[in-house]
Structure formats: structure tokens, C-alpha cells
Motif scaffolding. Sequence first.
Motif, short mmCIF file in Angstrom:
data_model
loop_
_atom_site.label_atom_id
_atom_site.label_comp_id
_atom_site.label_asym_id
_atom_site.label_seq_id
_atom_site.Cartn_x
_atom_site.Cartn_y
_atom_site.Cartn_z
N LEU A 156 0.76 -1.16 0.00
CA LEU A 156 0.07 0.07 -0.06
C LEU A 156 0.76 1.20 -0.06
CD1 LEU A 156 -2.71 -1.05 2.54
CD2 LEU A 156 -3.11 -0.77 0.05
N ASN A 159 0.38 3.77 -2.55
CA ASN A 159 -1.21 4.18 -2.73
C ASN A 159 -1.73 3.72 -3.99
OD1 ASN A 159 -3.67 5.54 -2.26
ND2 ASN A 159 -2.90 7.46 -3.02
N GLN A 193 -10.02 1.51 -1.19
CA GLN A 193 -9.03 0.66 -1.95
C GLN A 193 -9.73 -0.56 -2.79
OE1 GLN A 193 -5.50 1.04 -1.88
NE2 GLN A 193 -5.93 -0.40 -3.74
#
Length: 239
Positions: A156, A159, A193
Motif C-alpha cells: 500500500l 497508494n 481501496q
Amino acid sequence: MIKVSNLTKEFLQGQEKTQVLKGVDLNIKEGEFVAIMGPSGSGKSTLLQLLGGLDVPTKGDIQIAHKFLNKMKEKERTIFRRKKLGFVFQNYQLLPTLTVEENIAFPLHADGKLTNEKSKLIHELIHSVGLEGLNRKRANLLSGGQQQRVAIARALVNNPTVLLADEPTGNLDRARAEEILVLLSRFHHEKKQTIVMVTHDIFAAGFADRIILFRDGIIDQVISRKDSDYATYLANFMA
Ligand SMILES: Nc1ncnc2c1ncn2[C@@H]1O[C@H](COP(=O)(O)OP(=O)(O)OP(=O)(O)O)[C@@H](O)[C@H]1O
Ligand SMILES: [Mg+2]
């Protein structure tokens, strides 16, 4: 967000061609959490590899965020993968002698030195995956569940547009698996997400908005949380 059409993948083994994906059509919306299930050998990991630009299709199109992965040159695809995609694997794939924070920072090094801003982001991620205090611990000294948390934070850190996970709970016991799934769900709900997760476990799949069932290289069935028979479907599957 993801548009796949007529996706076909053949592998050559000696003289023999095997078609592993046989014309897959699939759309995944921005912010969606999708689980891919299906028997061993049905092509789930192959699909994820193609979505992740780790391999190229024999035929068909893969669009992610309006970019055709299958039309990119290898170098362009590598850059796209580094900047836009996050990967989590069953066996964590950390660098064992690096620390937690070094592992998480690893994808950032290609863009040069770690700025203060990036260091702050790494600390925030360590906090949000619940690894406070373990920043400087070497990856090979962590438990499986902890290693997978590091892998998720690493995935992650850029991003990513899409998080791709191939059996992320496959090596974990039920309690540890649930912790990882709760964590993924949190990133899904709080950060919107987009997640595509391959799993053998209907319990894990139950965290997704939609379950896509593969059989022999094609999509056999799709069931959505919004469908009225979703709960019955899960219950029957687990029975
Ligand atoms: N690089 C490769 N070369 C040749 N055949 C391959 C290659 N990668 C996958 N295959 C074959 O493609 C088929 C599908 O493999 P894949 O790994 O996508 O299945 P899967 O659905 O992920 O299975 P599992 O649940 O066991 O992980 C298998 O028959 C496999 O042997
Ligand atoms: Mg697989």
C-alpha cells in the motif's frame, strides 16, 4: 477501474499448447473488493499475474485506470506496476534480513531517497497495520500474521490503484486469517481501496463485495453481496 475483455492465455509445454484462460470478460469498479475463487488449476493466479502486468496475455485486453496493460512495452508496464499496483502473496515474500520499515520502504527506493514525508507515511502504515514498536525488527523474526501485515503495508506504500492479493491468508490459521481480512476490509471501507483477492476460503471471500467463481479458465458464476440469495449462497458453500 479494471476492464478485461476476451482475455486468453496459453502456455506452451513442449509442443503442446494449453489454454489456461479462455476468453475472460470482467469489469471491476473503483473501490470494489472482489474475491476470485475456483478449483486448483482453474486459472486464478494466471489472471492475477496478467492483471498485475507480471505476464502478458495471448489475446484480449486488460485496462486498468484507462490504460491498456497489453499495449504497453515491458519497461512501461514495469513502471506502471511499480507506481499503480500493490501485490500481496500467500508466502509474504519479504526480504528476510531487512527490518519491518525497510521492507515497507522498499518500493519507494526506485524513486530516490526517502523524504521526511515518505518516512512519515511508513510510520503511519506501520501503525495502521498494527505493528507499532516493531519498526526495526527483522522480517524473519516475525510471525506469519505479522509478516503478512508488513507485506500489506508494503503493497500500500505507493497508494496503489489496485491491490492484488493471491491467497493472502493461505498460510495462516483462522484467527490470523481473520485479522488480515479485517485489515483488508478496513482499507477497502476507509480508503476505498480497490482489491482483487484470490482465495480458496469462502470465509475469506465473504469479506468481498462480489465473488467470482472460476472454472476451467472461464468465469462460471458471479455472486454479489447485493444479491438476495448471497447469504444462502455463502451458507451452502460452507456447509
Ligand atoms: N508459466 C506456466 N507455464 C505453463 N503452465 C502454466 C504456467 N503457469 C500456470 N500454468 C498452468 O495453468 C493452469 C492454471 O494455473 P493457475 O496457477 O492460474 O491456477 P490456480 O487457479 O491459481 O490454481 P491454485 O488454486 O492451485 O493456485 C495450471 O494447469 C498450470 O499448470
Ligand atoms: Mg493460484
